[in-house]
Design a protein around this motif. Structure first.
Motif, PDB file in Angstrom:
ATOM      1  N   THR A  80      83.047  13.124  12.339  1.00  0.00           N
ATOM      2  CA  THR A  80      84.426  13.267  12.792  1.00  0.00           C
ATOM      3  C   THR A  80      84.836  14.742  12.771  1.00  0.00           C
ATOM      4  O   THR A  80      84.522  15.468  11.828  1.00  0.00           O
ATOM      5  CB  THR A  80      85.367  12.468  11.872  1.00  0.00           C
ATOM      6  OG1 THR A  80      85.040  11.086  11.963  1.00  0.00           O
ATOM      7  CG2 THR A  80      86.819  12.674  12.250  1.00  0.00           C
ATOM      8  N   GLY A  81      85.518  15.181  13.836  1.00  0.00           N
ATOM      9  CA  GLY A  81      85.975  16.564  13.913  1.00  0.00           C
ATOM     10  C   GLY A  81      85.134  17.433  14.816  1.00  0.00           C
ATOM     11  O   GLY A  81      85.536  18.551  15.159  1.00  0.00           O
ATOM     12  N   GLU A  82      83.963  16.927  15.217  1.00  0.00           N
ATOM     13  CA  GLU A  82      83.074  17.711  16.073  1.00  0.00           C
ATOM     14  C   GLU A  82      83.283  17.345  17.539  1.00  0.00           C
ATOM     15  O   GLU A  82      83.974  16.388  17.883  1.00  0.00           O
ATOM     16  CB  GLU A  82      81.614  17.467  15.678  1.00  0.00           C
ATOM     17  CG  GLU A  82      81.245  17.982  14.299  1.00  0.00           C
ATOM     18  CD  GLU A  82      81.241  19.503  14.206  1.00  0.00           C
ATOM     19  OE1 GLU A  82      81.334  20.167  15.266  1.00  0.00           O
ATOM     20  OE2 GLU A  82      81.154  20.017  13.085  1.00  0.00           O
ATOM     21  N   ILE A  83      82.660  18.113  18.420  1.00  0.00           N
ATOM     22  CA  ILE A  83      82.733  17.851  19.845  1.00  0.00           C
ATOM     23  C   ILE A  83      81.313  17.802  20.406  1.00  0.00           C
ATOM     24  O   ILE A  83      80.367  18.295  19.784  1.00  0.00           O
ATOM     25  CB  ILE A  83      83.550  18.921  20.591  1.00  0.00           C
ATOM     26  CG1 ILE A  83      82.775  20.241  20.688  1.00  0.00           C
ATOM     27  CG2 ILE A  83      84.889  19.145  19.915  1.00  0.00           C
ATOM     28  CD1 ILE A  83      83.464  21.276  21.544  1.00  0.00           C
ATOM     29  N   PHE A  84      81.158  17.186  21.570  1.00  0.00           N
ATOM     30  CA  PHE A  84      79.870  17.215  22.257  1.00  0.00           C
ATOM     31  C   PHE A  84      80.111  17.086  23.754  1.00  0.00           C
ATOM     32  O   PHE A  84      81.216  16.720  24.194  1.00  0.00           O
ATOM     33  CB  PHE A  84      78.929  16.113  21.750  1.00  0.00           C
ATOM     34  CG  PHE A  84      79.385  14.703  22.035  1.00  0.00           C
ATOM     35  CD1 PHE A  84      78.919  14.002  23.146  1.00  0.00           C
ATOM     36  CD2 PHE A  84      80.273  14.060  21.189  1.00  0.00           C
ATOM     37  CE1 PHE A  84      79.333  12.710  23.407  1.00  0.00           C
ATOM     38  CE2 PHE A  84      80.692  12.756  21.437  1.00  0.00           C
ATOM     39  CZ  PHE A  84      80.219  12.079  22.551  1.00  0.00           C
ATOM     40  N   GLY A  85      79.099  17.417  24.527  1.00  0.00           N
ATOM     41  CA  GLY A  85      79.224  17.403  25.979  1.00  0.00           C
ATOM     42  C   GLY A  85      79.762  18.690  26.551  1.00  0.00           C
ATOM     43  O   GLY A  85      79.940  18.825  27.764  1.00  0.00           O
ATOM     44  N   GLU A  86      79.993  19.682  25.676  1.00  0.00           N
ATOM     45  CA  GLU A  86      80.608  20.922  26.141  1.00  0.00           C
ATOM     46  C   GLU A  86      79.686  21.755  27.033  1.00  0.00           C
ATOM     47  O   GLU A  86      80.152  22.523  27.878  1.00  0.00           O
ATOM     48  CB  GLU A  86      81.103  21.764  24.954  1.00  0.00           C
ATOM     49  CG  GLU A  86      80.033  22.365  24.064  1.00  0.00           C
ATOM     50  CD  GLU A  86      79.496  21.416  23.023  1.00  0.00           C
ATOM     51  OE1 GLU A  86      78.842  21.895  22.082  1.00  0.00           O
ATOM     52  OE2 GLU A  86      79.714  20.187  23.141  1.00  0.00           O
ATOM     53  N   LEU A  87      78.361  21.605  26.862  1.00  0.00           N
ATOM     54  CA  LEU A  87      77.447  22.401  27.681  1.00  0.00           C
ATOM     55  C   LEU A  87      77.578  22.031  29.158  1.00  0.00           C
ATOM     56  O   LEU A  87      77.713  22.902  30.027  1.00  0.00           O
ATOM     57  CB  LEU A  87      76.006  22.216  27.203  1.00  0.00           C
ATOM     58  CG  LEU A  87      75.700  22.668  25.769  1.00  0.00           C
ATOM     59  CD1 LEU A  87      74.212  22.529  25.483  1.00  0.00           C
ATOM     60  CD2 LEU A  87      76.143  24.110  25.541  1.00  0.00           C
ATOM     61  N   SER A  88      77.539  20.735  29.455  1.00  0.00           N
ATOM     62  CA  SER A  88      77.687  20.296  30.848  1.00  0.00           C
ATOM     63  C   SER A  88      79.084  20.597  31.372  1.00  0.00           C
ATOM     64  O   SER A  88      79.256  20.883  32.566  1.00  0.00           O
ATOM     65  CB  SER A  88      77.393  18.800  30.970  1.00  0.00           C
ATOM     66  OG  SER A  88      76.022  18.535  30.701  1.00  0.00           O
ATOM     67  N   ALA A  89      80.086  20.537  30.502  1.00  0.00           N
ATOM     68  CA  ALA A  89      81.451  20.840  30.922  1.00  0.00           C
ATOM     69  C   ALA A  89      81.599  22.309  31.303  1.00  0.00           C
ATOM     70  O   ALA A  89      82.424  22.656  32.148  1.00  0.00           O
ATOM     71  CB  ALA A  89      82.436  20.486  29.813  1.00  0.00           C
ATOM     72  N   ILE A  90      80.779  23.162  30.679  1.00  0.00           N
ATOM     73  CA  ILE A  90      80.873  24.599  30.947  1.00  0.00           C
ATOM     74  C   ILE A  90      79.995  25.024  32.115  1.00  0.00           C
ATOM     75  O   ILE A  90      80.433  25.747  33.015  1.00  0.00           O
ATOM     76  CB  ILE A  90      80.508  25.399  29.681  1.00  0.00           C
ATOM     77  CG1 ILE A  90      81.590  25.215  28.605  1.00  0.00           C
ATOM     78  CG2 ILE A  90      80.352  26.895  30.006  1.00  0.00           C
ATOM     79  CD1 ILE A  90      81.239  25.787  27.256  1.00  0.00           C
ATOM     80  N   ASP A  91      78.725  24.563  32.131  1.00  0.00           N
ATOM     81  CA  ASP A  91      77.818  25.068  33.177  1.00  0.00           C
ATOM     82  C   ASP A  91      77.591  24.100  34.334  1.00  0.00           C
ATOM     83  O   ASP A  91      76.959  24.457  35.340  1.00  0.00           O
ATOM     84  CB  ASP A  91      76.470  25.491  32.577  1.00  0.00           C
ATOM     85  CG  ASP A  91      75.670  24.341  31.966  1.00  0.00           C
ATOM     86  OD1 ASP A  91      75.971  23.170  32.253  1.00  0.00           O
ATOM     87  OD2 ASP A  91      74.729  24.626  31.192  1.00  0.00           O
ATOM     88  N   GLY A  92      78.069  22.870  34.214  1.00  0.00           N
ATOM     89  CA  GLY A  92      77.945  21.919  35.308  1.00  0.00           C
ATOM     90  C   GLY A  92      76.573  21.304  35.474  1.00  0.00           C
ATOM     91  O   GLY A  92      76.345  20.517  36.401  1.00  0.00           O
ATOM     92  N   HIS A  93      75.635  21.610  34.582  1.00  0.00           N
ATOM     93  CA  HIS A  93      74.291  21.053  34.672  1.00  0.00           C
ATOM     94  C   HIS A  93      74.238  19.646  34.075  1.00  0.00           C
ATOM     95  O   HIS A  93      75.171  19.200  33.422  1.00  0.00           O
ATOM     96  CB  HIS A  93      73.291  21.964  33.958  1.00  0.00           C
ATOM     97  CG  HIS A  93      73.099  23.274  34.649  1.00  0.00           C
ATOM     98  ND1 HIS A  93      72.305  24.279  34.147  1.00  0.00           N
ATOM     99  CD2 HIS A  93      73.599  23.763  35.818  1.00  0.00           C
ATOM    100  CE1 HIS A  93      72.320  25.311  34.959  1.00  0.00           C
ATOM    101  NE2 HIS A  93      73.105  25.027  35.975  1.00  0.00           N
TER     102      HIS A  93
END
Length: 235
Positions: A80-93
């Protein structure tokens, strides 16, 4: 559907949002979709083309993928408190790994465009994201170094130390529960039997005490840390 007022309270636990005002959290909550998932549900899969970012407001997520051999490789567990999926959200890959729930989990998701706008509008969040990403690089660099330079037993010890440092019950003791030996095996690319043998040796040396399904009591964290440090160096 979760009202923005309730959503802002739930989002307050997210590390990258620490220090934001209630009004800012409310604005973020309005841009989120909310999903309650049961244990062992896939949220995203390796090579998916989706690009939303996810915030773990309750529960936990395991990040993993399967090798061509079929073996499961665990990259990390996110509480709890962490995030994920940010790589695809940033680079679109495409997604670089699979994310699966470890327990019943409440997630807030945000489309990539909304997430990027959030970073542009809030320098504090952007700075926290930079630190989050550099922390990931440092963690993965350390794991690559360990795989390249440490023996199997030492890698098991290093992983056990990481778990212990997150479950301290006194200045020099930790209690890790549950301890699933197959999970540790998948984290260090070995077998459950190898983990059991190393646990047996550590028990004989009075560094740990295995307590069945209850977990593992690390009796001397400092000694375990010294063992790891001696083989890993100051990295």
């Amino acid at each position: 559907m979760i009202p923005p007022e309730r959503g802002s309270i739930l989002l307050a636990v997210i590390k990258v949002f620490q220090g934001l005002s209630t009004e800012n959290l409310r604005v973020i909550a309005e841009a989120c979709l909310w999903h309650l998932h049961e244990e062992s549900e896939d949220i995203v899969r390796y090579h998916d083309s989706t690009n939303s970012v996810f915030f773990i407001t309750q529960g936990g997520i395991r990040i993993k993928y399967h090798a061509l051999s079929g073996n499961e490789v665990i990259l990390c567990d996110l509480p709890t408190g962490e995030i994920f999926g940010e790589l695809s959200a940033i680079d679109g890959h495409a997604r670089s790994a699979t994310a699966v729930t470890k327990s019943a989990t409440l997630l807030a998701s945000m489309p990539a465009t909304a997430f990027q706008n959030l970073l542009y509008k809030h320098p504090q969040i952007a700075e926290a994201m930079f630190k989050h990403l550099t922390g990931q690089v440092r963690r993965l660099t350390k794991r690559v170094y360990e795989f390249s330079s440490l023996t199997l037993n030492n890698r098991i010890q290093a992983e056990l130390l990481r778990l212990a440092e997150n479950h301290m019950i006194s200045p020099n003791e930790a209690f890790i529960s549950p301890v699933i030996r197959s999970d540790i095996a998948n984290l260090v690319s070995t077998t459950r039997e190898s983990v059991s043998r190393e646990f047996s040796d550590l028990t004989k040396d009075k560094i740990i005490k295995c307590q069945g399904r209850q977990g593992v009591h690390v009796l001397d964290v400092a000694r375990l840390a010294k063992m790891v440090s001696e083989v890993r160096g100051s990295f």
